[in-house]
Enzyme design. Structure first.
Site, PDB file in Angstrom:
ATOM      1  N   TYR A 151       0.836  -1.205   0.000  1.00  0.00           N
ATOM      2  CA  TYR A 151       0.000   0.000   0.000  1.00  0.00           C
ATOM      3  C   TYR A 151       0.874   1.259   0.000  1.00  0.00           C
ATOM      4  O   TYR A 151       0.666   2.184  -0.792  1.00  0.00           O
ATOM      5  CB  TYR A 151      -0.892  -0.038   1.248  1.00  0.00           C
ATOM      6  CG  TYR A 151      -1.672   1.217   1.553  1.00  0.00           C
ATOM      7  CD1 TYR A 151      -2.861   1.504   0.890  1.00  0.00           C
ATOM      8  CD2 TYR A 151      -1.247   2.111   2.552  1.00  0.00           C
ATOM      9  CE1 TYR A 151      -3.589   2.637   1.194  1.00  0.00           C
ATOM     10  CE2 TYR A 151      -1.973   3.244   2.860  1.00  0.00           C
ATOM     11  CZ  TYR A 151      -3.148   3.510   2.177  1.00  0.00           C
ATOM     12  OH  TYR A 151      -3.857   4.633   2.481  1.00  0.00           O
ATOM     13  N   LYS A 155       1.163   4.438  -2.648  1.00  0.00           N
ATOM     14  CA  LYS A 155       0.913   5.823  -2.229  1.00  0.00           C
ATOM     15  C   LYS A 155       2.154   6.689  -2.497  1.00  0.00           C
ATOM     16  O   LYS A 155       2.029   7.868  -2.837  1.00  0.00           O
ATOM     17  CB  LYS A 155       0.539   5.871  -0.743  1.00  0.00           C
ATOM     18  CG  LYS A 155      -0.876   5.368  -0.441  1.00  0.00           C
ATOM     19  CD  LYS A 155      -1.964   6.254  -1.051  1.00  0.00           C
ATOM     20  CE  LYS A 155      -3.342   5.950  -0.480  1.00  0.00           C
ATOM     21  NZ  LYS A 155      -4.418   6.710  -1.190  1.00  0.00           N
TER      22      LYS A 155
END
Lengths: 246, 441
Positions: A151, A155
């Site tokens: 993740y 990002k």
């Protein structure tokens, strides 16, 4: 009569999406909500109309369906003044370590899709010479952590995309905002152990997004404490960082 | 399991906390021993499920609003603070607000909360037209004065025990401004305070802050605050028609040691408060609705002032006849102890609306006590005075009254229980409060 400003929220059904839509509607914007399930957005549209007496549009948008992006943007009745991408997927790190499909979905939901759609809006905004683009990224993108680097890396990519887009678009009258909310009490973080003083509620993020747009801020850490926390984490030498468990 | 407590932080008990995201999920969340919880502002154990607590604050959508009539349909988790901030600038406020704006609409209905206008305008439930209720039996029904009226009147003030309130339709009050014209009256003793409240019957809002450290001749000395909605012509030059409500800034970051509140500090605070208020007495002036209605909201987490063990709020209502003697007796005992709240509240109530609503015509007195020493025994004695005078205690504030006090105080209990059984034959809806006071053992 001057027409009212408009904002479109991609990922309108999320807690932060709802909060952002409320903040902009309260400030007098007409708003549009875009999400995968348009019917599920109806109660939120009714809420915005009842509270703020604004015009609310609903559009189908799937961040994984990149082939539909050009049709989506061209199909809007008018180009909005502000586009806000809240879309993201936390996923499950442990699963993503072995399940390539899950890892791909996390990467595409947090980096590929949001970057491509905001890039498209940027072209249109630059053609017009005005507009504001808001990408909700994450403090998790500031440094990869053992517990959520799939993740976090997506990002990180998204933050870098926004940073570069900002440098380019600012010369054409278009402003780009990167939002790093930190811990937020939402559906996404339900059941997670959050650190109280570093955690905010979704409406705080919504107000921060509106404030950043109106004040032309570039990068917003919603809670100022995160800027300091991430400064420390970013500057730790790798040799030390890899030994830390978090 | 999760440790859950009310605003008073006593008792702290185990109850599984669930946060459903859809009305279907609310239905699925209800198991034997469930109750709904709004924003957790009930002081004691009313919003804690016997087994499972169903958190409703995620349901915060307004369904519809008619600016011509002020009628609003909303989900039960909307907070009054949200309603005030959103609709205040549009010229509408809730008809009834309690002393904090951080309560949910569902909670305000379940407790039939009262405000400073109860003596003339009634409680929160009076302005509710209908309720969407998910019963313990698993049905979702619309209840109003005409339709399912038993369920409606049992839900107003029913402490969440008729089921889970999902939505409500209610009326908002049209106002010209968000300001209140306030008149302060200094009352040198209890007689003067009660007289001032009686004289203030015609005022829309009235409340007395009692110095409960004052003894002897000064017993019951108070500041009485009367209020009316101010018109646009009464505002200071340049003032916005609707003031901005600040979020609580100053928070109490940690539990203060119990030492902080002692006889000396309480006496000193009360003395100061009375003298400052008395200086303002006489004339009238215009204040923002926020400090007028919600003085304690200015300090976030003020419940931590009382220390780690929490505190008890004791709020009774005493019928008009004989109220003077009983209130004098209670205040005398409290002043003798010296450890009660730094401020006590006295106000008049009118008729209640729900079957189990707290208000009855008379005077209500609210006091806080830190949980320590012999406080339970002391309050049991106070309860005996209350019951003997035909009074009762407020369930939204209660954490400790006995079954006897409750049963004598609420004679409509039988009727309430019959309705509750018809809506929930299996007895699925149960809170820690209902286990303590209602449910058959």
């Amino acid at each position: 009569m001057t027409s009212r400003k408009t904002a479109i929220v991609l990922g309108g059904s999320s807690d932060i999406g709802r909060a952002a839509a409320r903040a902009f509607a309260k400030a007098g914007y007409d708003v549009a909500l875009a999400g995968r399930d348009v019917a599920a957005l109806e109660p939120d549209a009714a809420d915005l109309r009842a509270r703020y007496d604004v015009v609310v549009g609903l559009y189908k948008f799937d961040v994984l369906d990149t082939a539909s992006f050009e049709g989506f943007v061209n199909g809007l009745p008018a180009l909005p003044d502000v586009v806000i991408s809240i879309v993201g997927l936390l996923g499950v790190q442990e699963n993503a370590e072995s399940d390539l499909a899950h890892a791909t979905t996390i990467m595409r939901s947090n980096y590929e899709g949001p970057s491509l759609i905001l890039g498209l809006f940027a072209e249109k905004f630059l053609g017009r010479g005005t507009g504001t683009i808001v990408g909700v990224s994450s403090v998790a993108g500031d440094r990869g952590r053992a517990s959520n680097y799939v993740y976090g890396s997506a990002k990180a990519g998204f933050s870098a995309f926004l940073s570069g887009l900002r440098a380019r678009a600012s010369r054409g009258g278009v402003h780009v905002v990167t939002v790093k909310p930190g811990f937020v009490r939402t559906r996404m973080t339900e059941g997670m152990k959050l650190i109280g003083p570093l955690t905010v509620d979704a409406p705080v993020v919504g107000d921060a997004i509106l404030g950043a747009v109106e004040n032309k801020t570039d990068v917003v850490y919603v809670s100022g404490k995160w800027r300091l926390v991430m400064l420390i984490i970013k500057t730790l030498p790798e040799a030390v960082f890899k030994k830390l468990r978090f | 399991m999760t440790l859950v407590s009310g605003w008073g932080r006593f008792p702290v008990v185990d109850s599984e906390l669930l946060r459903p995201r859809s009305f279907e999920a609310v239905g699925e969340a209800v198991v034997a021993g469930s109750v709904a919880r709004g924003n957790g502002r009930a002081y004691g154990d009313a919003a804690i499920g016997a087994v499972r607590t169903v958190a409703m604050t995620g349901f915060d959508r307004v369904r519809s609003f008619d600016p011509a009539t002020g009628r609003i349909r909303l989900e039960a988790g909307v907070l009054l603070s949200d309603l005030i901030d959103t609709f205040g600038p549009r010229g509408f406020l809730p008809f009834v607000v309690p002393g904090t704006r951080f309560v949910s609409v569902g909670g305000a209905i379940a407790a039939d909360v009262h405000g400073k206008n109860h003596h003339c305008e009634g409680g929160f439930g009076r302005y509710v037209d209908s309720i969407l209720l998910r019963t313990g039996q698993g049905e979702t029904i619309e209840a109003s004065r005409e339709e399912n009226s038993d369920a409606f009147f049992a839900t107003i003030g029913g402490m969440g025990l008729t089921g889970i309130i999902l939505e409500a339709t209610m009326r908002l009050r049209a106002v010209e401004t968000g300001w209140i014209r306030e008149r302060v009256i200094a009352a040198s003793d209890l007689d003067a305070a009660m007289r001032a409240l009686d004289d203030g019957d015609a005022a829309t809002y009235s409340v007395a802050w009692i110095d409960c450290a004052a003894k002897g001749r000064d017993l019951g000395r108070s500041l009485i605050y009367l209020g009316e909605h101010a018109g646009p012509g009464e505002l200071a030059d340049g003032a916005a028609a609707f003031p901005v409500g600040k979020n609580p800034g100053l928070a109490v970051p940690v539990d203060l040691p119990a030492m902080t509140l002692n006889r000396t500090s309480i006496r000193a605070f009360n003395e100061l408060y009375y003298r400052m208020g008395a200086r303002r007495a006489g004339g009238s002036h215009v204040v923002s609705l926020y400090p007028y209605f919600f003085p304690l909201d200015a300090i976030a987490d003020w419940n931590r002032i009382y220390g780690r063990r929490g505190f008890l709020q004791h709020q009774c209502v005493i019928p008009q006849a004989g109220a003077r003697a009983v209130l004098g007796e209670i205040l005398g005992r409290v002043a003798q102890r010296g450890d009660a709240s730094f401020l006590a509240v006295l106000k008049k109530l009118g008729e209640g609306d729900g079957i189990l609503s707290f208000p009855l015509p008379g005077y209500t007195l609210a006091l806080d006590f830190p949980v320590k020493g012999d406080i339970m025994n002391f309050l049991d004695e106070v309860d005996r005075l209350v019951v003997a005078a035909g009074g009762r205690l407020y369930l939204a504030k209660d954490a400790r009254q006995s079954r006897t006090t409750f049963e004598v105080g609420y004679p409509a209990l039988q009727r309430f229980n019959a309705i509750r059984r018809s809506l929930d034959p299996a007895g699925n809806i149960r809170s820690k409060l209902s286990q303590r006071l209602f449910d058959e053992v």
